[in-house]
Design a protein around this motif. Structure first.
Motif, PDB file in Angstrom:
ATOM      1  N   PHE A 144      86.409  47.309  24.663  1.00 15.66           N
ATOM      2  CA  PHE A 144      86.329  47.912  25.984  1.00 15.66           C
ATOM      3  C   PHE A 144      84.936  48.487  26.217  1.00 15.66           C
ATOM      4  CE2 PHE A 144      87.749  51.619  28.826  1.00 15.66           C
ATOM      5  CZ  PHE A 144      87.680  50.838  29.978  1.00 15.66           C
ATOM      6  N   ALA A 145      84.376  49.131  25.200  1.00 14.15           N
ATOM      7  CA  ALA A 145      83.030  49.699  25.312  1.00 14.15           C
ATOM      8  C   ALA A 145      81.999  48.612  25.572  1.00 14.15           C
ATOM      9  CB  ALA A 145      82.687  50.473  24.041  1.00 14.15           C
ATOM     10  N   GLU A 146      82.119  47.485  24.908  1.00 18.70           N
ATOM     11  CA  GLU A 146      81.176  46.383  25.097  1.00 18.70           C
ATOM     12  C   GLU A 146      81.304  45.789  26.499  1.00 18.70           C
ATOM     13  OE1 GLU A 146      82.251  43.878  21.866  1.00 18.70           O
ATOM     14  OE2 GLU A 146      80.985  44.936  20.394  1.00 18.70           O
ATOM     15  N   MET A 147      82.538  45.694  27.005  1.00 20.40           N
ATOM     16  CA  MET A 147      82.755  45.206  28.374  1.00 20.40           C
ATOM     17  C   MET A 147      82.082  46.132  29.390  1.00 20.40           C
ATOM     18  SD  MET A 147      86.782  44.219  27.994  1.00 20.40           S
ATOM     19  CE  MET A 147      87.066  44.239  29.765  1.00 20.40           C
ATOM     20  N   ARG A 150      78.248  45.854  29.396  1.00 18.22           N
ATOM     21  CA  ARG A 150      77.739  44.701  30.141  1.00 18.22           C
ATOM     22  C   ARG A 150      77.852  44.951  31.647  1.00 18.22           C
ATOM     23  NH1 ARG A 150      80.154  41.972  25.640  1.00 18.22           N
ATOM     24  NH2 ARG A 150      82.170  41.814  26.717  1.00 18.22           N
ATOM     25  N   LEU A 151      78.974  45.508  32.064  1.00 18.44           N
ATOM     26  CA  LEU A 151      79.160  45.809  33.487  1.00 18.44           C
ATOM     27  C   LEU A 151      78.131  46.825  33.960  1.00 18.44           C
ATOM     28  CD1 LEU A 151      81.102  45.515  36.001  1.00 18.44           C
ATOM     29  CD2 LEU A 151      82.222  47.580  35.153  1.00 18.44           C
ATOM     30  N   ARG A 152      77.803  47.758  33.127  1.00 15.89           N
ATOM     31  CA  ARG A 152      76.842  48.826  33.444  1.00 15.89           C
ATOM     32  C   ARG A 152      75.510  48.272  33.934  1.00 15.89           C
ATOM     33  NH1 ARG A 152      73.355  50.744  29.357  1.00 15.89           N
ATOM     34  NH2 ARG A 152      72.321  52.735  29.823  1.00 15.89           N
ATOM     35  N   GLU A 153      75.054  47.174  33.330  1.00 16.55           N
ATOM     36  CA  GLU A 153      73.758  46.613  33.696  1.00 16.55           C
ATOM     37  C   GLU A 153      73.878  45.336  34.516  1.00 16.55           C
ATOM     38  OE1 GLU A 153      70.552  46.828  30.977  1.00 16.55           O
ATOM     39  OE2 GLU A 153      71.654  48.031  29.503  1.00 16.55           O
ATOM     40  N   ILE A 161      85.595  40.081  33.595  1.00 16.02           N
ATOM     41  CA  ILE A 161      86.275  40.250  34.884  1.00 16.02           C
ATOM     42  C   ILE A 161      87.756  39.916  34.739  1.00 16.02           C
ATOM     43  CG2 ILE A 161      86.410  39.440  37.264  1.00 16.02           C
ATOM     44  CD1 ILE A 161      84.003  41.199  36.692  1.00 16.02           C
ATOM     45  N   LYS A 162      88.040  38.880  33.996  1.00 16.93           N
ATOM     46  CA  LYS A 162      89.433  38.486  33.783  1.00 16.93           C
ATOM     47  C   LYS A 162      90.214  39.603  33.096  1.00 16.93           C
ATOM     48  CE  LYS A 162      92.282  34.955  31.504  1.00 16.93           C
ATOM     49  NZ  LYS A 162      92.275  33.738  30.652  1.00 16.93           N
TER      50      LYS A 162
END
Length: 506
Positions: A144-147, A150-153, A161-162
């Motif tokens: 979850f942290a890695e997702m 990536r969304l952060r930047e 997204i899925k």
């Protein structure tokens, strides 16, 4: 230790920028007003000797606040023409957050300022970045942290997204978590949800009217005319409601900083446990609440211990009416004094207001007509695990990252990267023999710091001396993974520090 909000200040056991530097929250940030000599001397006595200030949640500090108010106040306090009065500043935070309210990003030049392009930009001129990579809020949920990172930047993948869309839930579903904090983008949706949550509660509903008075009104007619101009929007009345609707069991939060040192700050979440109202036509009596975090309100509970009776739980905190002052009228020259309980409904809140929150479960709604940079990241990252995340409207086509923030982060990571003046032990060549020798007066008080410092965990031998051991202590309290402990205690029955060879870990 300073922070832009009361909640952030309490988390770091510090003060807000406004309170510590006597910057009125209601004044224009673009117009710096010097303090009178009495107030300035008082602050000089308190913090005149300060040499270093940590500022947390720096993304919430705007460029005008930073360059005009913060900078000039420190210059006045220190009596120096140097930037920030010569005080060193360490800023902590993440720029991939929402833009500061009513201000620009801290790294931007000040637009439409009275001297325009000549205005200094101390962030660009003086600050360098050392980037921390470890994620703390979701440290127990690595995927979850890695997702989120990536969304952060703006680098989210189709698979990300899925997975986020798998957390979408129907509000009519049996599994819908009605008791979880709800996050919306628009204030209208927040107000609507809070109204429905209030009406759905069983038991007696209370409507508590604020008590307003006008400063300097010479007649009853003038007073009534001014009071009719008082807006109903609490954002324009220092967050005190004209009519506060409450019920036992309702989720609320403190609406403004009432006691920062006790955690009773703007946004401190709680649940109403008991309402003791004497008169509903004006604020009176006590509202008892239980805060989400048990340490919040401890001092207030102690100071009001005489109020606790058999039917009052010791974990409940008394909330009493407070008085504040705000301006009304076209020219905002008339002052109104309002007395009201410092609470607001909080079954739902805006994502803007949720910045800094950490929850185990949330319901987020991202429905919006325009893309707001970083709104998805801020909303989704309030929760610690993906299992605690529920989404009612994802609106994935509005995911956005500010190009200005991306550009600034690229500059900070390249041109303005701060390089340590020494090489950390954990970066030293593995073939080297690494030894640490540390004077540590009270090792038992700092053993957790030792365990969590990567420099110490990278040594072959760590030697701690000038410390004091208790003969009754067991070795277990000094255990460090992958090390053997060798103790050399000097037993003494006096206050004289015992002599002996230093304890070693290898």
């Amino acid at each position: 230790m300073l922070a832009p909000t009361g909640k952030a200040a309490y988390n770091i056991k510090g003060n807000t920028i406004h309170s510590a530097l006597a910057i009125p929250a209601c004044q224009s940030l673009r117009q710096y007003k010097k303090l009178d000599s009495g107030r300035l001397n008082t602050i000089r006595c308190q913090i005149g000797g300060v040499k270093l200030i940590f500022v947390d949640e720096i993304s919430m500090v705007g460029n005008t606040m930073f360059n005009v108010q913060f900078n000039n106040r420190l210059k006045d306090i220190k009596g120096s023409s140097l930037p920030f009065g010569g005080v060193s500043i360490i800023a902590i935070g993440d720029l991939f957050q929402l833009q500061p309210v009513m201000d620009g990003y801290i790294f931007k030049d000040m637009d439409n300022f009275e001297y325009g392009i000549l205005a200094p930009n101390f962030w660009q001129e003086l600050f360098k970045m050392f980037e921390l990579k470890q994620i703390m809020r979701q440290r127990e949920s690595k995927q979850f942290a890695e997702m989120l990172n990536r969304l952060r930047e703006g680098n989210q993948t189709e698979d990300d997204i899925k997975k986020f869309k798998e957390r979408i839930i129907d509000p009519n579903s049996n599994n819908y978590p009605k008791d979880a904090p709800h996050l919306f983008i628009q204030n209208a949706k927040v107000n609507d949800f809070n109204r429905k949550a209030h009406n759905a509660l069983p038991g007696t509903k209370y409507s508590i009217n604020a008590q307003d008075s006008v400063i300097g009104a010479e007649s009853q007619e003038l007073r009534d005319k001014i009071l009719r101009q008082v807006p109903s929007d609490p954002r324009k009345t220092k967050q005190l409601y004209s009519v506060l609707k409450l019920a036992v069991g309702e989720r609320t939060e403190i609406s403004l900083n009432t006691r920062t040192d006790d955690g009773m700050t703007n946004g401190a979440g709680n649940v109403i446990k008991l309402i003791q109202i004497h008169q509903t036509d004006k604020p009176s009596g006590i509202i008892w609440v239980q805060f989400d975090h048990p340490d919040v309100g401890q001092k207030t509970r102690h100071d009001n211990r005489q109020l606790y009776t058999q039917d009052i739980q010791p974990s409940w905190t008394p909330i009493k009416p407070i008085t504040t002052q705000f301006a009304v009228g076209r020219n905002r020259t008339v002052q109104v004094v309002r007395k009201q309980f410092p609470l607001r409904p909080a079954a739902a809140k805006t994502i803007h207001r949720s910045q800094g929150d950490t929850e185990t479960k949330i319901v987020a709604n991202f429905e919006t007509k325009r893309a707001i940079p970083h709104i998805h990241y801020v909303g989704l990252s309030r929760v610690t695990t993906i299992e605690g995340l529920y989404i009612t409207d994802f609106c994935e086509n509005k995911i956005s990252v500010s190009p200005d923030v991306q550009k600034e982060m690229e500059r900070l990571r390249t041109q303005a990267q701060l390089k340590p003046c020494i090489t950390p032990i954990y970066n030293a060549d593995a073939i080297n023999f690494k030894l640490c020798s540390l004077n540590c007066r009270s090792l038992h008080k700092h053993i957790d710091d030792i365990r969590n410092d990567l420099n110490y965990s990278a040594t072959d031998i760590s030697i701690f001396y000038e410390t004091r051991f208790n003969p009754t202590e067991t070795d277990s309290i000094y255990t460090i993974n992958n090390y053997n402990l060798f103790r050399n205690d000097g037993v003494s029955n006096t206050n004289v520090r015992p002599y002996g060879e230093p304890p070693q870990l290898d």
